[in-house]
Design an enzyme around this catalytic site. Structure first.
Site, PDB file in Angstrom:
ATOM      1  N   ARG A 107      -2.993  -2.907  -7.564  1.00  0.00           N
ATOM      2  CA  ARG A 107      -2.331  -3.453  -6.264  1.00  0.00           C
ATOM      3  C   ARG A 107      -1.527  -4.451  -6.513  1.00  0.00           C
ATOM      4  O   ARG A 107      -1.892  -5.358  -7.181  1.00  0.00           O
ATOM      5  CB  ARG A 107      -3.520  -3.770  -5.453  1.00  0.00           C
ATOM      6  CG  ARG A 107      -3.474  -3.586  -3.955  1.00  0.00           C
ATOM      7  CD  ARG A 107      -2.705  -2.670  -3.240  1.00  0.00           C
ATOM      8  NE  ARG A 107      -3.022  -1.990  -2.089  1.00  0.00           N
ATOM      9  CZ  ARG A 107      -3.015  -0.690  -1.944  1.00  0.00           C
ATOM     10  NH1 ARG A 107      -2.999   0.251  -2.789  1.00  0.00           N
ATOM     11  NH2 ARG A 107      -3.651  -0.211  -0.839  1.00  0.00           N
ATOM     12  N   CYS A 131       0.861  -1.110   0.180  1.00  0.00           N
ATOM     13  CA  CYS A 131      -0.191  -0.155   0.067  1.00  0.00           C
ATOM     14  C   CYS A 131       0.979   1.207  -0.087  1.00  0.00           C
ATOM     15  O   CYS A 131       2.063   1.433   0.261  1.00  0.00           O
ATOM     16  CB  CYS A 131      -0.898  -0.207   1.272  1.00  0.00           C
ATOM     17  SG  CYS A 131      -1.672   1.460   1.457  1.00  0.00           S
ATOM     18  N   HIS A 132       0.470   2.405  -0.542  1.00  0.00           N
ATOM     19  CA  HIS A 132       0.978   3.495  -0.516  1.00  0.00           C
ATOM     20  C   HIS A 132       1.617   3.922   0.799  1.00  0.00           C
ATOM     21  O   HIS A 132       2.713   4.580   1.131  1.00  0.00           O
ATOM     22  CB  HIS A 132       0.175   4.803  -0.898  1.00  0.00           C
ATOM     23  CG  HIS A 132       0.187   5.046  -2.516  1.00  0.00           C
ATOM     24  ND1 HIS A 132      -0.741   4.459  -3.421  1.00  0.00           N
ATOM     25  CD2 HIS A 132       1.125   5.449  -3.329  1.00  0.00           C
ATOM     26  CE1 HIS A 132      -0.276   4.714  -4.506  1.00  0.00           C
ATOM     27  NE2 HIS A 132       0.655   5.235  -4.651  1.00  0.00           N
ATOM     28  N   THR A 133       0.806   3.658   2.064  1.00  0.00           N
ATOM     29  CA  THR A 133       1.364   3.894   3.268  1.00  0.00           C
ATOM     30  C   THR A 133       2.568   3.242   3.851  1.00  0.00           C
ATOM     31  O   THR A 133       3.506   4.072   4.541  1.00  0.00           O
ATOM     32  CB  THR A 133       0.140   3.749   4.297  1.00  0.00           C
ATOM     33  OG1 THR A 133      -0.991   4.401   3.886  1.00  0.00           O
ATOM     34  CG2 THR A 133       0.347   4.256   5.771  1.00  0.00           C
ATOM     35  N   CYS A 137     -10.918   3.828  17.442  1.00  0.00           N
ATOM     36  CA  CYS A 137     -10.951   3.035  18.820  1.00  0.00           C
ATOM     37  C   CYS A 137      -9.541   3.850  19.463  1.00  0.00           C
ATOM     38  O   CYS A 137      -8.560   3.780  18.769  1.00  0.00           O
ATOM     39  CB  CYS A 137     -10.698   1.992  18.580  1.00  0.00           C
ATOM     40  SG  CYS A 137     -10.414   0.745  19.901  1.00  0.00           S
ATOM     41  N   CYS A 165     -14.141   1.103  24.770  1.00  0.00           N
ATOM     42  CA  CYS A 165     -13.665   2.528  24.851  1.00  0.00           C
ATOM     43  C   CYS A 165     -15.041   3.475  24.556  1.00  0.00           C
ATOM     44  O   CYS A 165     -15.828   3.004  24.032  1.00  0.00           O
ATOM     45  CB  CYS A 165     -12.429   2.950  24.073  1.00  0.00           C
ATOM     46  SG  CYS A 165     -12.686   3.217  22.439  1.00  0.00           S
ATOM     47  N   CYS A 174     -12.008  -2.266  19.848  1.00  0.00           N
ATOM     48  CA  CYS A 174     -11.905  -2.878  21.327  1.00  0.00           C
ATOM     49  C   CYS A 174     -13.373  -3.239  21.858  1.00  0.00           C
ATOM     50  O   CYS A 174     -13.601  -4.012  22.526  1.00  0.00           O
ATOM     51  CB  CYS A 174     -11.148  -2.168  22.192  1.00  0.00           C
ATOM     52  SG  CYS A 174     -11.989  -0.610  22.753  1.00  0.00           S
ATOM     53  N   CYS A 224      -7.169  -2.608   4.017  1.00  0.00           N
ATOM     54  CA  CYS A 224      -6.909  -0.945   4.026  1.00  0.00           C
ATOM     55  C   CYS A 224      -7.537  -0.507   2.805  1.00  0.00           C
ATOM     56  O   CYS A 224      -8.750  -0.160   2.886  1.00  0.00           O
ATOM     57  CB  CYS A 224      -5.520  -0.882   4.050  1.00  0.00           C
ATOM     58  SG  CYS A 224      -4.803   0.949   3.909  1.00  0.00           S
ATOM     59  N   CYS A 269     -15.737   3.570  20.914  1.00  0.00           N
ATOM     60  CA  CYS A 269     -16.385   2.214  20.224  1.00  0.00           C
ATOM     61  C   CYS A 269     -17.783   2.184  20.885  1.00  0.00           C
ATOM     62  O   CYS A 269     -18.648   1.945  20.058  1.00  0.00           O
ATOM     63  CB  CYS A 269     -15.669   1.071  20.746  1.00  0.00           C
ATOM     64  SG  CYS A 269     -14.047   0.699  19.680  1.00  0.00           S
ATOM     65  N   ARG A 295      -3.975   3.324  20.922  1.00  0.00           N
ATOM     66  CA  ARG A 295      -3.521   4.318  19.741  1.00  0.00           C
ATOM     67  C   ARG A 295      -1.976   4.724  20.227  1.00  0.00           C
ATOM     68  O   ARG A 295      -1.224   4.907  19.359  1.00  0.00           O
ATOM     69  CB  ARG A 295      -4.571   5.531  19.807  1.00  0.00           C
ATOM     70  CG  ARG A 295      -5.215   5.308  18.802  1.00  0.00           C
ATOM     71  CD  ARG A 295      -6.228   6.633  18.745  1.00  0.00           C
ATOM     72  NE  ARG A 295      -5.933   7.715  17.779  1.00  0.00           N
ATOM     73  CZ  ARG A 295      -6.367   7.544  16.487  1.00  0.00           C
ATOM     74  NH1 ARG A 295      -6.565   6.153  16.068  1.00  0.00           N
ATOM     75  NH2 ARG A 295      -6.020   8.235  15.588  1.00  0.00           N
ATOM     76  N   HIS A 324       0.666  -3.856   6.219  1.00  0.00           N
ATOM     77  CA  HIS A 324      -0.333  -3.432   6.977  1.00  0.00           C
ATOM     78  C   HIS A 324      -1.800  -4.100   6.254  1.00  0.00           C
ATOM     79  O   HIS A 324      -2.793  -3.868   6.911  1.00  0.00           O
ATOM     80  CB  HIS A 324      -0.557  -2.007   7.348  1.00  0.00           C
ATOM     81  CG  HIS A 324      -0.691  -0.953   6.403  1.00  0.00           C
ATOM     82  ND1 HIS A 324      -0.079  -0.693   5.644  1.00  0.00           N
ATOM     83  CD2 HIS A 324      -2.019  -0.526   5.838  1.00  0.00           C
ATOM     84  CE1 HIS A 324      -0.195   0.115   4.574  1.00  0.00           C
ATOM     85  NE2 HIS A 324      -1.674   0.154   4.603  1.00  0.00           N
ATOM     86  N   GLU A 325      -1.619  -4.710   5.117  1.00  0.00           N
ATOM     87  CA  GLU A 325      -2.735  -5.082   4.370  1.00  0.00           C
ATOM     88  C   GLU A 325      -2.748  -6.495   4.372  1.00  0.00           C
ATOM     89  O   GLU A 325      -2.787  -7.150   3.241  1.00  0.00           O
ATOM     90  CB  GLU A 325      -2.603  -4.373   3.081  1.00  0.00           C
ATOM     91  CG  GLU A 325      -4.035  -3.938   2.638  1.00  0.00           C
ATOM     92  CD  GLU A 325      -4.070  -3.120   1.316  1.00  0.00           C
ATOM     93  OE1 GLU A 325      -4.180  -2.116   1.225  1.00  0.00           O
ATOM     94  OE2 GLU A 325      -3.795  -3.761   0.100  1.00  0.00           O
TER      95      GLU A 325
HETATM   96 CU    CU Z   1      -2.854   1.265   3.309  1.00  0.00          CU
END
Ligand code: CU
Length: 367
Positions: free
Chosen positions: A362, A40-42, A106, A95, A92, A169, A98, A110, A62-63
């Site tokens: 992708r 992903c771009h992130t 959430c 919190c 979660c 994502c 949520c 964090r 992260h994907e």
């Molecule tokens: Cu991403």
């Protein structure tokens, strides 16, 4: 255990795929065998060093989608063998945020996640005794990862991992924004600015909701072509002219819903302007650079337009990602067309090159 993972050792340098150590899951944590992971771009953005909150050494990615291999103490909602999609945005359920039901942001973990640690403030990843941090709480460019239980969505075991990983994502961001956040109405006119993964997701979501017209604005001819395949009814090249093109195409009115998926504040401004007077809803999905500002002419708001936004398209990961997987399995949701390249973990840097060249949508790493 020893695992292979793609490590960001130095900003601006290629990732180094190597053997690293992964400790077992502690209380509330889960060991996941990763089966597939989108690039992903992130990931690219962090690797480049452009993100001021980035950190290294860390394992990027992260994907992901995978199988639960081991559960830590106190884990009750997941069992060994469950199939999961990884969530950089946990849920979660406890919190204030949520419980409100009004947001997917959430707050449970964090702070530590933002620093690259698991919720207890430590890392499970290391190399020769030196800690490696967990990118976005996920670190899925790896054969295995350890993640908090609250950051894993349990999904249908029949679903193909190499497709549903995209729901971790990019795809969900656009689709959920159209389905739930903006809640596109049947018969409406939609304009999407930016036809990358997120924008095309918004096109898919708008189509599922029965939008009559889906106008896509993107300077790349290749992407406009893709947008038409995903359900766009009209496409424009945009540039500085994007809002004007949408307004002209809608007889001077603007669209009922606009989506911005570029991360550029000038395009966000166009998306606001291109929303219809009276009730036009503009949803901002792109992530702008730190400190950048979006300018809005107040008249646009006083005459009834709404501007909203949502990280991950506002999707509540543990609740809604499994619903999207079910929609995919019923044939209601298009995902297959998003995957343009399959790579091995060793080819992860090629995934970044393909993104630089805007070649395809992708790349998915399979293990
Ligand atoms: Cu991403």
């Amino acid at each position: 255990m020893k695992i292979r993972a793609a490590v960001l050792e130095q900003f601006g340098k290629p990732l180094v795929v190597q053997e690293v150590d992964l400790a077992g899951p502690k209380s509330g944590e889960v060991l996941v065998k990763i089966e597939a992971c989108g690039v992903c771009h992130t990931d690219l953005y962090t690797a480049s060093g452009a993100d001021p909150s980035g950190y290294c050494d860390c394992v990027l990615g992260h994907e992901g989608a995978g199988v639960v291999a081991e559960i830590g103490e106190g884990v009750t909602s997941l069992a060994v063998g469950d199939h999961v999609v990884t969530l950089f945005s946990p849920e979660c359920g406890q919190c204030v945020n949520c419980k409100s039901g009004k947001t997917n942001i959430c707050t449970a973990i964090r702070e530590q996640q933002g620093r690259g640690y698991l919720p207890d403030g430590t890392a499970r990843l290391s190399k020769n005794g030196k800690e490696l941090r967990h990118f976005m709480g996920t670190s899925t460019f790896a054969e295995y990862t350890v993640m908090p239980e609250i950051a894993l969505a349990k999904v249908d075991r029949e679903a193909p991992m190499d497709k549903i990983c995209l729901l971790a994502c990019g795809a969900t961001t656009g689709i959920a924004a159209a389905l739930w956040k903006a809640d596109v109405e049947r018969g409406s006119t939609v304009a999407v600015f930016g036809a990358g993964m997120v924008g095309l997701g918004a096109v898919v979501g708008a189509k599922m909701k029965g939008a009559e017209r889906i106008i896509v604005v993107d300077p790349s001819a290749k992407r406009r072509e893709l947008a038409l395949q995903f359900g766009a009814t009209e496409v424009f090249a945009g540039g500085s002219n994007g809002a004007a093109e949408v307004i002209e195409a809608t007889a001077g009115l603007g669209a009922d819903y606009t989506f911005e998926a570029t991360g550029r504040v000038d395009v966000m401004g166009q998306a606001v302007e291109a929303a219809r007077l009276g009730w036009g809803k503009c949803t901002i999905l792109g992530v702008a650079g730190r400190g950048e500002k979006l300018e809005i002419i107040p008249r646009f708001l006083i005459t009834g337009r709404t501007v909203l936004g949502g990280s991950f398209g506002g999707a509540k990961g543990r609740t809604q990602v499994p619903l999207l997987v079910d929609m995919y399995m019923r044939g209601e949701l298009e995902l297959d067309g998003f995957v343009s390249h399959y790579l091995t973990l060793d080819e992860v840097n090629r995934g970044f090159d393909l993104m630089h060249k805007q070649d395809g949508i992708r790349s998915v790493i399979t293990f």
